[in-house]
Design a protein around this motif. Structure first.
Motif, PDB file in Angstrom:
ATOM      1  N   THR A 241       0.844  -1.198   0.000  1.00 42.16           N
ATOM      2  CA  THR A 241       0.000   0.000   0.000  1.00 42.16           C
ATOM      3  C   THR A 241       0.880   1.248   0.000  1.00 42.16           C
TER       4      THR A 241
ATOM      5  N   ARG B  25      -2.442   5.607   7.274  1.00 48.61           N
ATOM      6  CA  ARG B  25      -2.726   4.280   7.825  1.00 48.61           C
ATOM      7  C   ARG B  25      -2.554   4.383   9.329  1.00 48.61           C
TER       8      ARG B  25
ATOM      9  N   HIS C 277     -10.548  -0.081   4.411  1.00 49.84           N
ATOM     10  CA  HIS C 277      -9.356   0.032   3.576  1.00 49.84           C
ATOM     11  C   HIS C 277      -9.868   0.271   2.142  1.00 49.84           C
TER      12      HIS C 277
ATOM     13  N   ARG D 120     -10.258  -5.093   7.779  1.00 50.44           N
ATOM     14  CA  ARG D 120     -10.782  -3.880   7.128  1.00 50.44           C
ATOM     15  C   ARG D 120     -10.978  -4.121   5.637  1.00 50.44           C
TER      16      ARG D 120
ATOM     17  N   ARG E 164      -5.471 -12.876   5.493  1.00 48.99           N
ATOM     18  CA  ARG E 164      -4.474 -13.209   6.503  1.00 48.99           C
ATOM     19  C   ARG E 164      -5.111 -13.207   7.900  1.00 48.99           C
TER      20      ARG E 164
ATOM     21  N   GLN F 180      -5.097 -11.786  11.244  1.00 44.72           N
ATOM     22  CA  GLN F 180      -4.561 -10.498  11.713  1.00 44.72           C
ATOM     23  C   GLN F 180      -4.147 -10.640  13.181  1.00 44.72           C
TER      24      GLN F 180
ATOM     25  N   PRO G  61      -5.316  -9.913  -0.536  1.00 51.08           N
ATOM     26  CA  PRO G  61      -4.800  -8.534  -0.503  1.00 51.08           C
ATOM     27  C   PRO G  61      -3.324  -8.467  -0.140  1.00 51.08           C
ATOM     28  N   GLY G  62      -2.772  -9.600   0.366  1.00 50.52           N
ATOM     29  CA  GLY G  62      -1.403  -9.583   0.858  1.00 50.52           C
ATOM     30  C   GLY G  62      -1.372  -8.866   2.190  1.00 50.52           C
TER      31      GLY G  62
END
Ligand code: NCD
Length: 304
Positions: A52, A101, A129, A169, A222, A224, A262-263
């Motif tokens: 990002t 962020r 996001h 998000r 992922r 989180q 999204p990685g």
């Protein structure tokens, strides 16, 4: 001066058009000449980021602005400055936009209340996001050969988002844009990682096989762990067995199903190597499209 705080703030057809223009431009010349401007765009990154941040930095450069990256450790936050005062300071110095962020949900809204430049949310806690959802949508829009974005062009398509929905998000913002385009969205997680509040416009399930069944798109998320309390997951092995997106589970999906993430990827946990690197995977395409969507969104927010 438009802020981009949530996915609902995005003028989707306009961003798709602008992103596509940038894609074409960058394809013709990956290092286009730029007209540098004596102005900054601030990137406040108070949480880790690779793709990002790199995409937003590149977007600033493509528009001729200098990206001023500020992380929490090196900013006056470390000296006790409030977010509002940081934003007031940057605006007083004339930054053209602030990309941020932040670990706290709602921080971009707080910033927007005192900002005199547009605020772009690059991820706030477990809340939103928007540009990630926008690049995911752009990736699907291209995959489905650029239908009219003012229609419900994802109607009849099943999208399964599988993973840590509670802390994601990405899932929240994606749901907004996918549902708006008419997709049937399934959100799938272990019971402890599903949100408490109901999600309108989505089917919630603990059953990954049911979520993946006949899906057109499967998006893995992922775990989180940085936002997770201890004890939310019985074991990583059980998680892999029940929720990993692997070749065996994907056999339930439509044969032409595509896989997204999204990685950052935790290979072997939420997604197998085999699937992440397969021809079905749009993961690197998402990363590439991230630049076009960020430059398009910045351009829009700057009123250019
Ligand atoms: C996501 C994020 O930070 O919200 N990554 C990203 O921006 N591509 C998802 C994640 O951290 O798992």
């Amino acid at each position: 001066m438009p802020h981009v705080l949530t996915a609902a703030d995005l003028p989707v057809p306009e961003i798709l058009r602008r992103a596509e223009e940038w894609r074409t431009r960058l394809q013709a010349n990956p290092i286009p000449p730029i007209q540098p401007r004596a102005a900054l765009i601030a990137l406040l990154f108070y949480e880790p980021s690779t793709r990002t941040r790199a995409a937003f930095e590149q977007a600033c450069v493509l528009l001729g602005y200098h990206p001023l990256v500020i992380t929490a450790e090196v900013s006056s936050v470390a000296k006790g400055e409030s977010l509002q005062d940081t934003v007031r300071t940057l605006c007083a110095q004339g930054v053209r936009a602030i990309v941020m962020r932040h670990p706290q949900a709602g921080a971009p809204q707080t910033a927007a209340q005192v900002a005199t430049a547009p605020i772009l949310n690059a991820g706030d806690g477990a809340h939103e996001h928007p540009t990630q959802a926008m690049l995911d949508l752009y990736t699907l829009w291209r995959h489905y050969e650029m239908p009219d974005p003012r229609t419900r062009w994802l109607a009849g398509r099943k999208v399964a988002i599988v993973g840590d929905i509670r802390h994601s998000r990405v899932a929240r913002s994606n749901l907004t844009l996918l549902a708006q385009a008419g997709a049937e969205v399934w959100l799938c997680a272990p019971p402890t990682l599903l949100p408490d509040a109901p999600f309108p416009h989505a089917t919630l399930t603990h059953d990954a096989d049911a979520a993946v069944q006949d899906a057109d798109v499967v998006m893995a998320l992922r775990l989180q762990t940085e936002r997770m309390q201890h004890g939310l997951l019985p074991s990583l092995n059980a998680y892999r067995r029940d929720y990993q997106i692997n070749a065996e589970r994907l056999q339930r999906a439509k044969p032409e199903c595509v896989v997204m993430h999204p990685g950052p990827i935790q290979r072997g946990t939420e997604i197998s190597d085999e699937v992440a690197d397969s021809a079905q995977s749009l993961i690197l395409e998402q990363v590439r499209n991230g630049v076009c969507v960020r430059v398009a969104t910045l351009e829009y927010a700057l009123g250019e």
